[in-house]
Design a protein around this motif. Structure first.
Motif, PDB file in Angstrom:
ATOM      1  N   GLY A 175       1.708  -3.207 -10.912  1.00 19.54           N
ATOM      2  CA  GLY A 175       1.370  -3.396 -12.322  1.00 19.54           C
ATOM      3  C   GLY A 175       1.626  -4.818 -12.788  1.00 19.54           C
ATOM      4  O   GLY A 175       0.956  -5.321 -13.683  1.00 19.54           O
ATOM      5  N   ASP A 180      -3.442  -6.585 -16.209  1.00 18.41           N
ATOM      6  CA  ASP A 180      -3.463  -5.727 -17.395  1.00 18.41           C
ATOM      7  C   ASP A 180      -3.472  -6.606 -18.660  1.00 18.41           C
ATOM      8  O   ASP A 180      -2.481  -7.268 -18.978  1.00 18.41           O
ATOM      9  CB  ASP A 180      -2.209  -4.836 -17.331  1.00 18.41           C
ATOM     10  N   ALA A 195       2.476   1.623  -3.382  1.00 14.33           N
ATOM     11  CA  ALA A 195       1.501   2.069  -4.395  1.00 14.33           C
ATOM     12  C   ALA A 195       1.242   3.568  -4.287  1.00 14.33           C
ATOM     13  O   ALA A 195       1.079   4.257  -5.297  1.00 14.33           O
ATOM     14  CB  ALA A 195       0.200   1.292  -4.240  1.00 14.33           C
ATOM     15  N   GLU A 196       1.219   4.069  -3.052  1.00 12.88           N
ATOM     16  CA  GLU A 196       0.964   5.492  -2.840  1.00 12.88           C
ATOM     17  C   GLU A 196       2.061   6.350  -3.484  1.00 12.88           C
ATOM     18  O   GLU A 196       1.782   7.321  -4.179  1.00 12.88           O
ATOM     19  CB  GLU A 196       0.940   5.746  -1.333  1.00 12.88           C
ATOM     20  N   ALA A 221       4.158   5.332  -5.829  1.00 10.29           N
ATOM     21  CA  ALA A 221       4.143   5.092  -7.276  1.00 10.29           C
ATOM     22  C   ALA A 221       3.087   5.966  -7.944  1.00 10.29           C
ATOM     23  O   ALA A 221       3.337   6.558  -9.003  1.00 10.29           O
ATOM     24  CB  ALA A 221       3.872   3.612  -7.552  1.00 10.29           C
ATOM     25  N   GLU A 222       1.930   6.065  -7.311  1.00  7.26           N
ATOM     26  CA  GLU A 222       0.845   6.855  -7.882  1.00  7.26           C
ATOM     27  C   GLU A 222       1.219   8.327  -7.941  1.00  7.26           C
ATOM     28  O   GLU A 222       1.052   8.976  -8.964  1.00  7.26           O
ATOM     29  CB  GLU A 222      -0.407   6.653  -7.036  1.00  7.26           C
ATOM     30  N   SER A 223       1.758   8.841  -6.840  1.00 11.16           N
ATOM     31  CA  SER A 223       2.045  10.280  -6.815  1.00 11.16           C
ATOM     32  C   SER A 223       3.202  10.631  -7.754  1.00 11.16           C
ATOM     33  O   SER A 223       3.282  11.748  -8.233  1.00 11.16           O
ATOM     34  CB  SER A 223       2.294  10.768  -5.383  1.00 11.16           C
ATOM     35  N   GLU A 224       4.084   9.678  -8.041  1.00 12.30           N
ATOM     36  CA  GLU A 224       5.231   9.958  -8.921  1.00 12.30           C
ATOM     37  C   GLU A 224       5.026   9.419 -10.332  1.00 12.30           C
ATOM     38  O   GLU A 224       5.896   9.563 -11.185  1.00 12.30           O
ATOM     39  CB  GLU A 224       6.512   9.328  -8.338  1.00 12.30           C
ATOM     40  N   GLY A 225       3.896   8.745 -10.580  1.00  8.15           N
ATOM     41  CA  GLY A 225       3.630   8.180 -11.906  1.00  8.15           C
ATOM     42  C   GLY A 225       4.557   7.025 -12.259  1.00  8.15           C
ATOM     43  O   GLY A 225       5.007   6.904 -13.399  1.00  8.15           O
ATOM     44  N   ASP A 269       0.833  -1.211   0.000  1.00  6.83           N
ATOM     45  CA  ASP A 269       0.000   0.000   0.000  1.00  6.83           C
ATOM     46  C   ASP A 269       0.865   1.258   0.000  1.00  6.83           C
ATOM     47  O   ASP A 269       0.606   2.194  -0.760  1.00  6.83           O
ATOM     48  CB  ASP A 269      -0.946   0.014   1.215  1.00  6.83           C
TER      49      ASP A 269
END
Ligand SMILES: *Cc1c(COP(=O)(O)O)cnc(C)c1O
Length: 384
Positions: A191, A216, A159-160, A162-166, A156
């Motif tokens: 991913g 995916d 992921a946080e 990764a999301e904020s940094e793309g 978690d």
């Protein structure tokens, strides 16, 4: 104390692959015989059957089998087009395959520190390493956490970031297929997830093997194409440069049989770990599994004060009990990896763990009398 009898000093295997072989005996022989009868050695029916079962087991939409855990990691990096100038954030306290695939892709592994309690990626160090990479002119692209010794990383928190940094998350679950994080098995986080079926891993085959799990659809198709030289499913054109990355049908047949007893084996490993923890908590720092996690115990690793583990290893060896040190030297200090960057705050926990860890025999067939013999020997050696 009585002198050890001959039976008591019989050598103990570190991982007993033979015990499982004896248990599965005829089922494995028959599974292999079926492949020998139909002769579809490459991508035969067992491969698709195994992939469906692996996906179902870990709750991922797709499982794509491949030739090894290393190739599983490589296939994902290839599919994502990771290359020169890209930064991939990974631990240094891991097996060489983790940064190796990054270097092979032409990208830069950036080494990150781990948490003392879990030996897994420290989110604060990941953030520090991202800043360090940007300062070096690298493009942050992938976080590559490892679920070390069978215990899940903190997915978690990863992921946080990764999301904020793309960033893309590629989970190296080579040691942790079957492990649980917050109620779900690995394979469903990030991913893509790579795992290994090397014989000594929790779910091993009789040679090399691996798999990629992902939700995916597009990535799954790309990986299926890349494992056969870049020829995408249903097309005659070679649209990408790929590799020979398939799992042999014989290995798939072996894994189908082994997967049937795998949940039971995970339970057995957990029992062994609990017994070790109860017996050794007073003499060493024993591994603790955080709430909501379930480890598959690829290794059972304790920590001792610096300078003590070599003596323990020697004392146990004299009694026919093997130990192993994973990892005595973190990868960023090995010749091949010294030139790659580390998080600017350094890797103090990694450095300390490398001096303190030692692993004891661990497998699903370690019986209680044998385990008691190991425990007594450890206690005796540490009391000196
Ligand atoms: C074993 C391992 C790999 C590589 O798996 P192979 O199947 O041996 O290629 C990758 N990463 C980690 C952390 C491993 O322990």
């Amino acid at each position: 104390m009585n002198k050890p009898t001959r039976l008591e000093s019989k050598p103990i295997p570190f991982i007993d692959v033979g015990a499982q072989r004896r248990r599965l005996g005829p089922a494995i022989d028959e599974a292999i015989a079926r492949v020998l009868a139909h002769c579809q050695f490459i991508l035969g029916p067992e491969v698709g059957e195994l992939e469906a079962k692996l996906a179902q087991f870990c709750g991922a939409r797709h499982a794509i089998s491949c030739s090894s855990g290393t190739d599983a990691l490589s296939l994902v990096l290839m599919a994502r087009g990771i290359g020169a100038g890209d930064a991939v954030f990974c631990p240094s306290f891991t097996f060489a395959a983790t940064p190796e695939v990054v270097a092979h892709a032409g990208a830069t592994p950036v080494f990150v520190d781990v948490e003392e309690a879990t030996f897994n990626l420290d989110p604060a160090s990941v953030e520090c390493a991202i800043t360090s990479a940007k300062k070096l002119g690298l493009k942050p692209k992938v976080i590559l956490p490892v679920d070390l010794f069978g215990l899940s990383a903190d997915h978690d928190s990863i992921a946080e970031i990764a999301e904020s940094e793309g960033l893309f998350v590629l989970d190296d679950a080579a040691q942790a297929f079957g492990a649980i994080y917050k109620g779900r098995r690995l394979g469903a986080f990030g991913g893509a997830t790579a795992t290994s079926f090397f014989p000594a891993k929790p779910l091993g085959c009789y040679g090399d093997g691996g798999a990629v799990m992902t939700d995916d659809d597009e990535l799954a198709d790309l990986i299926k194409g890349l494992r056969v030289h870049g020829q995408m499913p249903g097309q005659s054109e070679f649209s990408r440069i790929g590799m020979t990355g398939r799992l042999d049908t014989v290995q798939a047949a072996v894994l189908i049989e082994k997967l049937k007893i795998f949940p039971e084996e995970i339970e057995a490993r957990a029992r062994v770990a609990r017994r070790y923890n109860e017996a050794l908590a007073a003499v060493a720092i024993v591994p603790r599994v955080p709430e909501g996690y379930a480890s598959v115990w690829a290794q059972y690793t304790i920590r001792l004060a610096p300078g003590r583990r070599d003596g323990l290893g020697q004392a146990l060896k004299a009694e026919g009990i093997p130990t192993a040190v994973y990892y005595a030297k973190p990868l960023h200090r090995h010749e091949a990896y010294r030139r790659y960057p580390v998080a600017a705050d350094g890797l103090p926990v990694t450095e300390r763990l490398a001096e303190e860890v030692i692993s004891l025999p661990m497998h699903a067939y370690l019986d209680e009398p044998t385990q008691d013999r190991i425990v007594e020997a450890v206690k005796r050696a540490l009391a000196r």
